[in-house]
Design a protein around this motif. Sequence first.
Motif, mmCIF file in Angstrom:
data_model
loop_
_atom_site.group_PDB
_atom_site.id
_atom_site.type_symbol
_atom_site.label_atom_id
_atom_site.label_comp_id
_atom_site.label_asym_id
_atom_site.label_seq_id
_atom_site.Cartn_x
_atom_site.Cartn_y
_atom_site.Cartn_z
ATOM 1 N N ALA A 162 13.385 26.665 -33.403
ATOM 2 C CA ALA A 162 12.845 26.498 -34.756
ATOM 3 C C ALA A 162 12.229 25.108 -34.936
ATOM 4 C CB ALA A 162 13.938 26.735 -35.783
ATOM 5 N N LEU A 163 12.928 24.072 -34.479
ATOM 6 C CA LEU A 163 12.414 22.714 -34.641
ATOM 7 C C LEU A 163 11.196 22.459 -33.751
ATOM 8 C CD1 LEU A 163 15.799 20.750 -34.820
ATOM 9 C CD2 LEU A 163 14.265 21.366 -36.705
ATOM 10 N N ALA A 164 11.249 22.958 -32.523
ATOM 11 C CA ALA A 164 10.100 22.787 -31.625
ATOM 12 C C ALA A 164 8.893 23.552 -32.137
ATOM 13 C CB ALA A 164 10.464 23.257 -30.215
ATOM 14 N N LEU A 165 9.117 24.730 -32.718
ATOM 15 C CA LEU A 165 8.003 25.506 -33.267
ATOM 16 C C LEU A 165 7.380 24.777 -34.455
ATOM 17 C CD1 LEU A 165 6.297 28.063 -33.277
ATOM 18 C CD2 LEU A 165 8.048 29.140 -34.721
ATOM 19 N N GLY A 166 8.223 24.169 -35.293
ATOM 20 C CA GLY A 166 7.685 23.391 -36.406
ATOM 21 C C GLY A 166 6.787 22.266 -35.928
ATOM 22 N N LEU A 167 7.244 21.529 -34.902
ATOM 23 C CA LEU A 167 6.436 20.456 -34.334
ATOM 24 C C LEU A 167 5.158 21.008 -33.722
ATOM 25 C CD1 LEU A 167 5.987 17.528 -33.429
ATOM 26 C CD2 LEU A 167 7.409 18.021 -31.419
ATOM 27 N N ALA A 168 5.262 22.121 -33.009
ATOM 28 C CA ALA A 168 4.088 22.714 -32.358
ATOM 29 C C ALA A 168 3.043 23.141 -33.378
ATOM 30 C CB ALA A 168 4.517 23.908 -31.500
ATOM 31 N N ILE A 169 3.479 23.683 -34.502
ATOM 32 C CA ILE A 169 2.531 24.116 -35.530
ATOM 33 C C ILE A 169 1.818 22.912 -36.142
ATOM 34 C CG2 ILE A 169 2.360 25.142 -37.827
ATOM 35 C CD1 ILE A 169 4.529 27.122 -36.970
ATOM 36 N N VAL A 170 2.571 21.858 -36.424
ATOM 37 C CA VAL A 170 1.956 20.654 -36.985
ATOM 38 C C VAL A 170 0.908 20.094 -36.025
ATOM 39 C CG1 VAL A 170 2.370 18.261 -37.664
ATOM 40 C CG2 VAL A 170 3.928 20.054 -38.428
ATOM 41 N N LEU A 171 1.276 19.936 -34.756
ATOM 42 C CA LEU A 171 0.335 19.421 -33.763
ATOM 43 C C LEU A 171 -0.828 20.386 -33.557
ATOM 44 C CD1 LEU A 171 2.812 18.025 -31.070
ATOM 45 C CD2 LEU A 171 1.448 16.713 -32.700
ATOM 46 N N GLY A 172 -0.518 21.674 -33.535
ATOM 47 C CA GLY A 172 -1.565 22.667 -33.313
ATOM 48 C C GLY A 172 -2.604 22.678 -34.418
ATOM 49 N N VAL A 173 -2.158 22.611 -35.658
ATOM 50 C CA VAL A 173 -3.099 22.594 -36.777
ATOM 51 C C VAL A 173 -3.935 21.313 -36.742
ATOM 52 C CG1 VAL A 173 -3.298 22.490 -39.290
ATOM 53 C CG2 VAL A 173 -1.703 24.102 -38.237
ATOM 54 N N LEU A 174 -3.273 20.174 -36.523
ATOM 55 C CA LEU A 174 -3.989 18.899 -36.493
ATOM 56 C C LEU A 174 -5.042 18.875 -35.394
ATOM 57 C CD1 LEU A 174 -4.414 15.964 -37.338
ATOM 58 C CD2 LEU A 174 -2.514 15.326 -35.833
ATOM 59 N N PHE A 175 -4.634 19.190 -34.157
ATOM 60 C CA PHE A 175 -5.586 19.120 -33.051
ATOM 61 C C PHE A 175 -6.576 20.275 -33.078
ATOM 62 C CE2 PHE A 175 -2.450 16.133 -31.485
ATOM 63 C CZ PHE A 175 -3.236 15.182 -30.851
ATOM 64 N N GLY A 176 -6.184 21.400 -33.672
ATOM 65 C CA GLY A 176 -7.135 22.493 -33.840
ATOM 66 C C GLY A 176 -8.268 22.105 -34.769
ATOM 67 N N ILE A 177 -7.948 21.385 -35.848
ATOM 68 C CA ILE A 177 -8.977 20.889 -36.762
ATOM 69 C C ILE A 177 -9.855 19.857 -36.060
ATOM 70 C CG2 ILE A 177 -9.368 19.579 -38.876
ATOM 71 C CD1 ILE A 177 -6.863 20.897 -40.029
ATOM 72 N N LEU A 178 -9.222 18.958 -35.278
ATOM 73 C CA LEU A 178 -10.007 17.961 -34.547
ATOM 74 C C LEU A 178 -10.985 18.633 -33.585
ATOM 75 C CD1 LEU A 178 -7.346 15.210 -33.664
ATOM 76 C CD2 LEU A 178 -8.965 15.269 -35.573
ATOM 77 N N GLY A 179 -10.581 19.777 -33.049
ATOM 78 C CA GLY A 179 -11.448 20.475 -32.102
ATOM 79 C C GLY A 179 -12.692 21.066 -32.725
ATOM 80 N N THR A 180 -12.742 21.150 -34.050
ATOM 81 C CA THR A 180 -13.930 21.673 -34.735
ATOM 82 C C THR A 180 -14.627 20.592 -35.546
ATOM 83 O OG1 THR A 180 -12.625 22.341 -36.673
ATOM 84 C CG2 THR A 180 -12.862 23.956 -34.887
ATOM 85 N N ALA A 181 -14.206 19.337 -35.395
ATOM 86 C CA ALA A 181 -14.780 18.246 -36.182
ATOM 87 C C ALA A 181 -16.236 17.992 -35.787
ATOM 88 C CB ALA A 181 -13.957 16.969 -35.993
ATOM 89 N N HIS A 182 -16.996 17.449 -36.721
ATOM 90 C CA HIS A 182 -18.395 17.133 -36.449
ATOM 91 C C HIS A 182 -18.523 15.892 -35.566
ATOM 92 C CE1 HIS A 182 -19.469 20.188 -39.274
ATOM 93 N NE2 HIS A 182 -18.947 19.539 -40.317
#
Length: 223
Positions: free
Chosen positions: A32-52
């Motif tokens: 549960a804790l690792a998944l929470g961290l993974a989601i936070v990192l995933g959303v952050l870096f996923g957004i960075l991957g589409t940045a202009h």
Amino acid sequence: MTGPFAWFKWEALFREWPVFAEGFVMTVILSALALGLAIVLGVLFGILGTAHWKPLRAVNRVYVEFIQNTPLVIQIFFLYHGLPHLGIMLPVFTVGILGVGVYHGAYIAEVVRAGIQSIPRGQHEAAYSQGFSYWAAMRYIILPQAKRMAFPPLTNQAVSLIKNTSVMAMIAGGDLMYHADSWASTNLYYGPAYIVTGLLYLAICYPLARYARNLERKLEVSL
């Protein structure tokens, strides 16, 4: 019968079931804790991957490519054995959260990036025309829509994450696999230990896998 699945071995396991219960609870908490961290990192870096801005996309690629192309075991060993040489001492449980969370964060980042890119360009332009900044558009317009596309693969990532917590057994992480290995190695009752351990992992992962398949079917129908 004195084979690997002899009844007296099962009786010993049933008598000492708290050993497996403790590992099961630890695995659930760690997941549960690792998944929470993974989601936070995933959303952050996923957004960075589409940045202009290209340097932000480069940050995404460095993180994703490095993490995805190196084994999780090596990453765990580095956190456990390497960081102390840098003067950083972390509890084993924290190592598990960081190692598994960072590893799956890279995969979730790709899921989020694909979900964002599936949203029509017009949605971005409409948000900007209404005065939204890039980050505000992501928060209020794009991500809520991308979540619908990304949720089924995110659920599959949660299943993989739970199974990958078993690498903690290699550094005495206190998880289910570690308790099973420790118990079985003291009496050589490996057969019952691993069968029960597999069933306990199945009890966590199978409902999530079924849920992911149902989400995928619903998504296919709605498209």
